[in-house]
Design an enzyme around this catalytic site. Structure first.
Site, short mmCIF file in Angstrom:
data_model
loop_
_atom_site.label_atom_id
_atom_site.label_comp_id
_atom_site.label_asym_id
_atom_site.label_seq_id
_atom_site.Cartn_x
_atom_site.Cartn_y
_atom_site.Cartn_z
N HIS A 156 0.78 -1.21 -0.01
CA HIS A 156 0.05 0.08 -0.14
C HIS A 156 0.70 1.32 -0.08
O HIS A 156 0.51 2.35 0.46
CB HIS A 156 -1.09 -0.09 1.21
N SER A 277 14.03 21.73 -17.18
CA SER A 277 12.91 22.33 -17.19
C SER A 277 13.15 23.88 -18.04
O SER A 277 14.31 24.27 -18.06
CB SER A 277 12.25 22.77 -16.13
N LYS A 283 15.48 22.26 -12.07
CA LYS A 283 14.83 20.89 -12.38
C LYS A 283 15.74 19.96 -12.97
O LYS A 283 16.51 20.20 -14.05
CB LYS A 283 13.55 21.18 -13.11
N ASN A 285 14.57 16.42 -14.41
CA ASN A 285 13.21 15.38 -14.52
C ASN A 285 13.52 14.20 -14.97
O ASN A 285 14.43 13.92 -15.99
CB ASN A 285 12.09 16.26 -15.49
N GLU A 290 9.16 8.53 -16.96
CA GLU A 290 7.79 8.81 -17.48
C GLU A 290 7.40 8.47 -18.75
O GLU A 290 6.10 7.97 -18.94
CB GLU A 290 7.73 10.52 -17.13
#
Ligand code: ARG
Length: 459
Positions: A156, A277, A283, A285, A290
């Site tokens: 969980h 970014s 940033k 990323n 993704e």
């Protein structure tokens, strides 16, 4: 422009029809399989005395020229030729004359496309297996270095029990191994030749289907021609297999995204495989994982697309089936680049073992161990032990500490049956190593598991 099939037509096809009907813009991907299929078919026709030796020679030379033209980029792909089968045959006939017109004896585009697409897909099954093995190798390299690195095991997404990072990565090795089995199994099941089925019912020509099957590397010839020309199970299987593999890749990607956040800080992806970014200078990323997660959706779309195309088609071939290729081409391309980039991202990432271990100091990961201690050493039934441990967790929360750092005196107050030897059970590394059951997280078991995967890769 007159079509190969225009004998019964009196008006020319509209250019709108050409555009709508054609697959030549994308099925050229199959040119090697198409030419090899034609070479095998021609050799067999010659052996059966349906073609003369001279005609066979012309066809072989002509097809080799066509292949060369395609590879040099001088071949003219014409939308009015509809598909690569007719485009290539037309060019062959232009090059060698009448012998070219005999090549299609005892053959239809229906078995021809079934041969080409099936062989292309079979080849891709094996190439994906190789790429999966390479990914497994890179995961194994990292996993082998971290069989003692503690990491919070979760259910969980909540801290559950301490495990080690090698064990965690081992879970993905198990998934990728299953994926490999699926691609290999699909290869074996579908390595059956459609050639010689012709349009749907076989042919009166005296073909030797075994010969073409052998020449093309198939294990056997198909049993029922009506099924064969309309069967696209091999394409559905590769789409399902890629979908399942991408689902596994997506789960790992999700973890990489989480792990590279400040909140987790378990890994840092290399600069080579991270992006910045356009507005926020700080940033870094995780676009690679993704996109892997995102591309999984696209692959599922292709699977659902083809399942939907195939449902409700009457036997045998229907033009709907031409919609089988683009989704498969796209899914295979996605699989190939995904496997390659994920292997590189894993190979070059920095594993922050200290942060993983530090994260184990919260969340009372040793709670199950305390309950196990009460069962094993104090002969307390597990349900009661669970309850007593709950009190110890509540006490730790009250003291604002993790259960693994609670004082023995506090435990003694909770239950007098607890002795000093309990403290060993609360050491997180001991907790991880206590889980020695087969397949468990203990370092010795993890090393065994990784060896199993290494041996698998060695074959
Ligand atoms: N381009 C077609 C396909 O990909 C080839 C088979 C066409 N057969 C036919 N009878 N129209 O499915």
């Amino acid at each position: 422009m007159s079509k190969m099939w225009s004998g019964r037509f009196s008006a020319n096809a509209s250019s709108l029809l050409d555009e709508f009907n054609a697959s030549i813009m994308y099925d050229r991907e199959l040119y090697i399989e198409d030419i090899e299929g034609s070479l095998a078919h021609a050799s067999m026709l010659a052996k059966q005395a349906i073609l003369t030796t001279e005609e066979l020679k012309d066809i072989i030379n002509g097809l080799n020229t066509v292949k060369q033209e395609i590879e040099e980029g001088t071949f003219e792909w014409n939308i009015a030729d509809e598909d690569l089968h007719m485009g290539i045959e037309k060019r062959l006939t232009a090059l060698i004359g009448d012998a070219g017109k005999k090549l299609h004896t005892g053959r239809s585009r229906n078995d021809q496309v079934a041969v080409d697409f099936r062989r292309w897909t079979l080849k891709k099954n094996l190439q994906i297996v190789d790429a999966l093995k390479n990914l497994m190798h890179e995961v194994l390299v990292v996993a082998s270095k971290h069989t003692e690195t503690l990491i919070p095991g979760m259910t969980h997404l909540q801290h559950a029990q301490p495990t080690n990072f090698g064990f965690h990565l081992g879970a993905y090795l198990a998934m990728f191994k299953r994926d490999i089995a699926r691609f290999e199994d699909s290869y074996k099941r579908n390595n059956i030749s459609p050639l010689g089925c012709a349009a749907l019912a076989g042919t009166p020509h005296n073909l030797d289907r075994d010969m073409t099957a052998t020449l093309l590397g198939f294990d056997s010839v198909s049993t029922n021609c009506l099924d064969t020309v309309s069967d696209r199970d091999f394409a559905l299987e590769i789409l399902f297999n890629i979908s399942t593999m991408m689902m596994h890749i997506s789960r790992l990607s999700e973890e990489l995204v989480m792990w590279s956040s400040y909140e987790f800080g378990f890994v840092e992806l290399s600069d080579e495989y991270s992006t910045g970014s356009s507005i926020m200078p700080q940033k870094k990323n995780p676009d690679v994982p993704e996109l892997l997660r995102g591309k999984t959706g696209r692959v599922y779309g292709s699977l659902m697309g083809l399942l939907t195309v195939m449902k409700g088609l009457p036997l045998a071939y229907n033009k709907d089936t031409q919609e089988d290729k683009e989704g498969v081409f796209d899914a295979v391309k996605t699989a190939e680049i995904s496997l390659e980039i994920l292997a590189e991202a894993i190979k070059t990432m920095d594993v922050k073992a200290d942060n993983m271990e530090a994260a184990c100091a919260v969340g009372h990961l040793a709670a199950t161990d305390l309950a196990d201690y009460l069962v094993e050493k104090c002969n307390i039934p597990f349900r009661e032990a669970h309850f007593i441990t709950g009190h110890a967790v509540a006490k730790s929360e009250e003291l604002n500490i993790d259960l693994s750092s609670i004082d023995f005196s506090e435990l003694k107050k909770i239950d007098a049956r607890i002795n000093e030897d309990v403290m060993e059970f609360l050491v997180l590394r001991n907790s991880m190593n206590a889980r020695k059951s087969a397949g468990g997280t203990a370092t010795i078991r993890t090393i065994e598991q990784l060896k199993f995967f290494k041996d698998f890769l060695k074959g």
